[in-house]
Design a protein around this motif. Structure first.
Motif, PDB file in Angstrom:
ATOM      1  N   ALA A 249       0.884  -0.982   0.287  1.00  0.00           N
ATOM      2  CA  ALA A 249       0.520  -0.029  -0.461  1.00  0.00           C
ATOM      3  C   ALA A 249       1.003   1.205  -0.854  1.00  0.00           C
ATOM      4  CB  ALA A 249      -0.821   0.041   1.600  1.00  0.00           C
ATOM      5  N   LYS A 250       1.981   1.001   0.052  1.00  0.00           N
ATOM      6  CA  LYS A 250       3.023   2.598   0.788  1.00  0.00           C
ATOM      7  C   LYS A 250       3.786   1.474   1.148  1.00  0.00           C
ATOM      8  CE  LYS A 250       2.428   5.124   4.392  1.00  0.00           C
ATOM      9  NZ  LYS A 250       1.431   6.236   5.586  1.00  0.00           N
ATOM     10  N   SER A 251       4.763   3.052   0.453  1.00  0.00           N
ATOM     11  CA  SER A 251       6.576   2.134   1.290  1.00  0.00           C
ATOM     12  C   SER A 251       7.143   3.480   1.326  1.00  0.00           C
ATOM     13  CB  SER A 251       7.019   1.651  -0.575  1.00  0.00           C
ATOM     14  OG  SER A 251       8.948   1.709  -0.479  1.00  0.00           O
ATOM     15  N   VAL A 252       7.781   3.423   2.531  1.00  0.00           N
ATOM     16  CA  VAL A 252       8.291   5.055   3.116  1.00  0.00           C
ATOM     17  C   VAL A 252       9.500   4.704   3.652  1.00  0.00           C
ATOM     18  CG1 VAL A 252       6.172   6.332   3.210  1.00  0.00           C
ATOM     19  CG2 VAL A 252       7.125   4.348   5.454  1.00  0.00           C
ATOM     20  N   GLY A 253      10.711   5.572   4.816  1.00  0.00           N
ATOM     21  CA  GLY A 253      11.870   5.310   4.783  1.00  0.00           C
ATOM     22  C   GLY A 253      11.575   4.890   6.369  1.00  0.00           C
ATOM     23  N   ASP A 254      12.540   4.352   7.127  1.00  0.00           N
ATOM     24  CA  ASP A 254      11.649   4.328   8.579  1.00  0.00           C
ATOM     25  C   ASP A 254      12.415   5.473   9.497  1.00  0.00           C
ATOM     26  OD1 ASP A 254      14.475   4.372   8.762  1.00  0.00           O
ATOM     27  OD2 ASP A 254      13.937   1.840   9.838  1.00  0.00           O
ATOM     28  N   ASP A 255      11.528   5.654   9.875  1.00  0.00           N
ATOM     29  CA  ASP A 255      12.388   6.355  11.844  1.00  0.00           C
ATOM     30  C   ASP A 255      13.842   6.757  11.714  1.00  0.00           C
ATOM     31  OD1 ASP A 255       9.944   6.054  12.526  1.00  0.00           O
ATOM     32  OD2 ASP A 255      10.188   4.710  14.091  1.00  0.00           O
ATOM     33  N   TYR A 256      14.401   6.218  11.208  1.00  0.00           N
ATOM     34  CA  TYR A 256      15.827   6.497  11.498  1.00  0.00           C
ATOM     35  C   TYR A 256      16.475   7.022   9.491  1.00  0.00           C
ATOM     36  CZ  TYR A 256      15.302   5.339  16.277  1.00  0.00           C
ATOM     37  OH  TYR A 256      15.281   5.385  16.887  1.00  0.00           O
ATOM     38  N   GLY A 257      15.656   6.457   9.393  1.00  0.00           N
ATOM     39  CA  GLY A 257      16.516   6.986   7.525  1.00  0.00           C
ATOM     40  C   GLY A 257      17.446   5.727   6.974  1.00  0.00           C
ATOM     41  N   LEU A 258      17.910   4.562   8.005  1.00  0.00           N
ATOM     42  CA  LEU A 258      18.739   4.106   7.497  1.00  0.00           C
ATOM     43  C   LEU A 258      17.749   2.496   5.690  1.00  0.00           C
ATOM     44  CD1 LEU A 258      20.038   3.521  10.361  1.00  0.00           C
ATOM     45  CD2 LEU A 258      21.149   4.210   7.912  1.00  0.00           C
ATOM     46  N   SER A 259      16.787   2.431   6.628  1.00  0.00           N
ATOM     47  CA  SER A 259      16.161   1.135   5.650  1.00  0.00           C
ATOM     48  C   SER A 259      14.440   1.931   5.580  1.00  0.00           C
ATOM     49  CB  SER A 259      15.943   0.420   6.623  1.00  0.00           C
ATOM     50  OG  SER A 259      15.114   0.422   7.784  1.00  0.00           O
ATOM     51  N   THR A 260      13.898   1.035   4.750  1.00  0.00           N
ATOM     52  CA  THR A 260      11.965   1.285   3.789  1.00  0.00           C
ATOM     53  C   THR A 260      11.505   0.762   5.213  1.00  0.00           C
ATOM     54  OG1 THR A 260      13.834   0.637   1.803  1.00  0.00           O
ATOM     55  CG2 THR A 260      11.190   0.955   1.969  1.00  0.00           C
ATOM     56  N   LYS A 261      10.495   0.949   4.751  1.00  0.00           N
ATOM     57  CA  LYS A 261       9.445   0.255   5.764  1.00  0.00           C
ATOM     58  C   LYS A 261       8.137   0.765   4.981  1.00  0.00           C
ATOM     59  CE  LYS A 261       7.272   0.804   9.997  1.00  0.00           C
ATOM     60  NZ  LYS A 261       6.658   2.006  11.169  1.00  0.00           N
ATOM     61  N   LEU A 262       7.772  -1.405   4.956  1.00  0.00           N
ATOM     62  CA  LEU A 262       6.432  -1.315   4.030  1.00  0.00           C
ATOM     63  C   LEU A 262       5.020  -0.960   4.712  1.00  0.00           C
ATOM     64  CD1 LEU A 262       7.425  -3.624   1.710  1.00  0.00           C
ATOM     65  CD2 LEU A 262       7.518  -1.381   1.059  1.00  0.00           C
ATOM     66  N   TYR A 263       3.935  -0.294   4.204  1.00  0.00           N
ATOM     67  CA  TYR A 263       2.303  -1.104   4.438  1.00  0.00           C
ATOM     68  C   TYR A 263       1.955  -2.057   3.396  1.00  0.00           C
ATOM     69  CZ  TYR A 263       3.297   2.474   8.115  1.00  0.00           C
ATOM     70  OH  TYR A 263       3.858   3.137   9.173  1.00  0.00           O
ATOM     71  N   ILE A 264       1.647  -2.598   3.715  1.00  0.00           N
ATOM     72  CA  ILE A 264       0.808  -3.962   2.805  1.00  0.00           C
ATOM     73  C   ILE A 264      -1.132  -4.274   3.721  1.00  0.00           C
ATOM     74  CG2 ILE A 264       0.894  -6.425   2.021  1.00  0.00           C
ATOM     75  CD1 ILE A 264       3.891  -6.145   3.760  1.00  0.00           C
ATOM     76  N   THR A 265      -1.424  -4.131   2.308  1.00  0.00           N
ATOM     77  CA  THR A 265      -3.128  -4.356   3.023  1.00  0.00           C
ATOM     78  C   THR A 265      -3.153  -5.385   2.338  1.00  0.00           C
ATOM     79  OG1 THR A 265      -2.682  -2.175   1.571  1.00  0.00           O
ATOM     80  CG2 THR A 265      -5.170  -3.688   1.939  1.00  0.00           C
ATOM     81  N   PRO A 266      -3.638  -6.342   3.443  1.00  0.00           N
ATOM     82  CA  PRO A 266      -3.900  -8.290   3.445  1.00  0.00           C
ATOM     83  C   PRO A 266      -5.180  -8.096   2.265  1.00  0.00           C
ATOM     84  CG  PRO A 266      -4.218  -7.338   5.742  1.00  0.00           C
ATOM     85  CD  PRO A 266      -4.480  -5.546   4.749  1.00  0.00           C
ATOM     86  N   ALA A 267      -4.645  -9.219   2.329  1.00  0.00           N
ATOM     87  CA  ALA A 267      -5.399  -9.738   0.743  1.00  0.00           C
ATOM     88  C   ALA A 267      -7.191 -10.257   0.874  1.00  0.00           C
ATOM     89  CB  ALA A 267      -4.516 -11.143  -0.301  1.00  0.00           C
ATOM     90  N   THR A 268      -7.149 -10.668   2.154  1.00  0.00           N
ATOM     91  CA  THR A 268      -8.592 -11.230   3.299  1.00  0.00           C
ATOM     92  C   THR A 268      -9.442  -9.963   3.493  1.00  0.00           C
ATOM     93  OG1 THR A 268      -7.831 -13.235   2.769  1.00  0.00           O
ATOM     94  CG2 THR A 268      -9.580 -13.345   3.468  1.00  0.00           C
ATOM     95  N   ASP A 269     -10.233 -10.056   4.257  1.00  0.00           N
ATOM     96  CA  ASP A 269     -11.160  -8.851   4.996  1.00  0.00           C
ATOM     97  C   ASP A 269     -11.193 -10.581   6.708  1.00  0.00           C
ATOM     98  OD1 ASP A 269     -12.274  -7.375   6.462  1.00  0.00           O
ATOM     99  OD2 ASP A 269     -14.245  -7.776   5.446  1.00  0.00           O
ATOM    100  N   LEU A 270     -10.546  -9.525   7.124  1.00  0.00           N
ATOM    101  CA  LEU A 270      -9.834 -10.251   8.543  1.00  0.00           C
ATOM    102  C   LEU A 270     -10.705 -10.155   9.415  1.00  0.00           C
ATOM    103  CD1 LEU A 270      -6.077  -9.772   8.300  1.00  0.00           C
ATOM    104  CD2 LEU A 270      -6.937 -11.919   8.559  1.00  0.00           C
ATOM    105  N   SER A 271     -12.253  -9.517   9.164  1.00  0.00           N
ATOM    106  CA  SER A 271     -13.076  -9.601  10.365  1.00  0.00           C
ATOM    107  C   SER A 271     -14.205 -10.533  10.052  1.00  0.00           C
ATOM    108  CB  SER A 271     -13.018  -7.921  10.300  1.00  0.00           C
ATOM    109  OG  SER A 271     -13.382  -7.723   9.387  1.00  0.00           O
ATOM    110  N   GLU A 272     -14.122 -10.919   8.395  1.00  0.00           N
ATOM    111  CA  GLU A 272     -15.317 -11.157   8.066  1.00  0.00           C
ATOM    112  C   GLU A 272     -14.512 -13.182   7.618  1.00  0.00           C
ATOM    113  OE1 GLU A 272     -19.102 -10.204   7.770  1.00  0.00           O
ATOM    114  OE2 GLU A 272     -18.866 -11.890   8.304  1.00  0.00           O
ATOM    115  N   LEU A 273     -14.343 -13.987   8.957  1.00  0.00           N
ATOM    116  CA  LEU A 273     -13.299 -15.568   8.692  1.00  0.00           C
ATOM    117  C   LEU A 273     -14.978 -16.318   9.149  1.00  0.00           C
ATOM    118  CD1 LEU A 273     -10.331 -15.431  10.084  1.00  0.00           C
ATOM    119  CD2 LEU A 273     -10.995 -15.050   7.576  1.00  0.00           C
ATOM    120  N   ASN A 274     -14.947 -17.540   7.985  1.00  0.00           N
ATOM    121  CA  ASN A 274     -16.506 -18.426   8.172  1.00  0.00           C
ATOM    122  C   ASN A 274     -15.641 -19.880   7.582  1.00  0.00           C
ATOM    123  OD1 ASN A 274     -18.163 -16.533   8.694  1.00  0.00           O
ATOM    124  ND2 ASN A 274     -18.402 -16.009   7.810  1.00  0.00           N
ATOM    125  N   ILE A 275     -14.693 -19.546   6.838  1.00  0.00           N
ATOM    126  CA  ILE A 275     -14.330 -20.878   6.682  1.00  0.00           C
ATOM    127  C   ILE A 275     -12.936 -20.563   6.332  1.00  0.00           C
ATOM    128  CG2 ILE A 275     -14.006 -23.186   4.900  1.00  0.00           C
ATOM    129  CD1 ILE A 275     -16.889 -22.820   6.091  1.00  0.00           C
TER     130      ILE A 275
END
Lengths: 283, 173
Positions: A249-275
């Motif tokens: 979803a988003k790729s940003v530098g981490d708090d110290y600027g040394l590495s990258t931090k990624l935000y990932i949108t999950p593929a499944t809606d995790l609040s609606e699990l039946n099977i």
């Protein structure tokens, strides 16, 4: 006399606190280290699980019929969209079959038995969910007798939803990837970028206010863009390769600027699990 | 009195029914209750125990014993972390019994007592989870995202279920 009863109450409170901490520490340690809970706990959980099914079955059935009615209203629109996808799907399916066949032939030529992508699936129904806000757990109706082993990955819909945290004989607890505790399994994943490079990493947590999975400490130079697909890499052995986790979803530098931090949108809606499906790696 | 009444079997059955309904409600309404970012948790077990104190009158139900039993089941079956609710549920019964001595129980004071009980349950389980590193949620996030919605849901459930549960208890006596 007044003083005596006060002291006694204090002693009771302190003893309760000590016992409580001891029990919590021991149970967390057992949960992390052993593959199954103690026999008494397993036995108790199986009996309670059996009783729970009597209550959960009508409740889940009611929910099913209500959601069936609401889904009926959206059916027309959905049908139109799906029709477009079906023709593509048939092509992909045929190609998939041919590739699987070819893969099998090549494997026998190379004398390879099982590679990282091989797994069999056990499908299970969700009985109930832990009513707690710090433990995102669901309880499923398959256990050790169906072949479920601790730490197996669990999928639902199109993607990964969690891992098996505790196995009883006839039911087991699944810890969802939205769970943020220290001992939660960190899945090893890989991202294929638009330029064709593969970036490996480990999922590091969950951001509950946006509902995204986070991935820290990436030191790669290759550019990761929004929409890149994240799949499990199969490294580490327990999780098979190629389970879909979500999209970047988003790729940003981490708090110290040394590495990258990624935000990932999950593929499944995790609040609606039946099977759900438990993926069993062949060993 | 207690030995001869229907309460002897009715109370534990109701208690375990509430325990399983907690889980089923969380599962059925999971998209509403476990939303992003606020989380609501139903505590019907606590409601049943508190109502036990409010409606027992001259009949003494062994509430603390049953609170320990249901706490053990809750810990083992739902959370897998033993040692939290086994102490929290009896504490809730104790606190409610103390409060009932000073405030005569009726609908509104029951609401007040239940407010205090839910706060105790949530705060203690939060502290316990923090201690064993089950969560990394900050205190302020807990107050806003968990405690407030949970109180809202449970007080609403109390308002809806107070009179039906009173009916059940009167029938069991």
């Amino acid at each position: 006399m007044q003083k005596f009863s006060f002291n006694r109450r204090l002693v009771i409170i302190i003893v309760c606190l000590i016992v409580s901490f001891a029990l919590m520490t021991v149970s967390v340690a057992i949960r992390n280290k052993r593959s199954t809970p103690p026999l008494i706990q397993q036995f108790g959980n199986d009996i309670v699980g059996l009783a729970d099914r009597v209550v959960a079955l009508p409740a889940n059935g009611l929910h099913g019929s209500v959601s069936a009615i609401s889904e009926l209203l959206n059916t027309y629109q959905e049908n139109q969209q799906l029709k477009k996808q079906v023709s593509e799907l048939a092509q992909t399916k045929v190609r998939d079959q041919t590739l699987a066949k070819e893969n099998k032939q090549l494997k026998t030529q190379l004398k390879l038995n099982d590679s990282l992508t091989d797994y069999t699936a056990i499908s299970a129904a969700v009985i109930t969910r832990t009513p707690s806000s710090w433990q995102n757990q669901v309880i499923i109706n398959k256990g050790a007798s169906a072949g479920v082993v601790k730490n197996m990955p669990v999928m639902s819909g199109s993607g990964l939803v969690g891992r098996v945290a505790e196995v009883n004989k006839t039911n087991s607890k699944v810890e969802l990837i939205t769970d943020n505790n220290d001992s939660a399994n960190r899945f090893a994943v890989s991202i294929t970028t638009k330029s064709g490079k593969t970036v490996n990493g480990v999922l590091s947590g969950y951001k509950s206010d946006t509902g995204q999975i986070t991935m820290n400490n990436l030191t790669t130079k290759s550019k990761i863009s929004k929409g890149d697909k994240v799949v499990t890499s199969g490294l580490g052995g327990v999780t098979p390769k190629g389970l879909y986790v979500g999209t970047v979803a988003k790729s940003v530098g981490d708090d110290y600027g040394l590495s990258t931090k990624l935000y990932i949108t999950p593929a499944t809606d995790l609040s609606e699990l039946n099977i759900v499906t438990v993926a069993v790696t062949k060993q | 009195m207690y030995r001869l009444s229907k309460m002897r079997f009715g109370f534990p059955i109701g208690l375990f029914l509430m325990l399983f309904l907690d889980g089923s409600l969380s599962q059925v309404f999971s998209s509403q209750m476990f939303g992003v970012p606020s989380v609501m948790i139903s505590h019907l077990v606590v409601l049943w125990l508190v109502c036990g104190v409010l409606f027992e009158e001259n009949m003494t139900i062994p509430l603390v014993k049953w609170a320990v039993v249901v706490g053990i089941v809750f810990d083992l079956y739902y959370t897998g972390i033993f040692g939290v609710y086994i102490f929290v549920f009896p504490l809730v019964v104790y606190v409610t019994r103390q409060l009932v001595k000073y405030i005569s129980p009726n609908f509104l004071s029951g609401l007040l007592i239940y407010f205090i009980d839910i706060t105790i349950v949530e705060a203690l389980s939060f502290l316990a989870s923090r201690v064993v590193h089950m969560t990394s949620m900050s205190g302020s996030a807990f107050l806003v995202n968990t405690l407030a919605p949970t109180l809202a849901l449970n007080l609403a459930l109390f308002v809806v279920l107070y009179f039906p549960i009173r009916g059940v208890y009167n029938w069991l006596k």
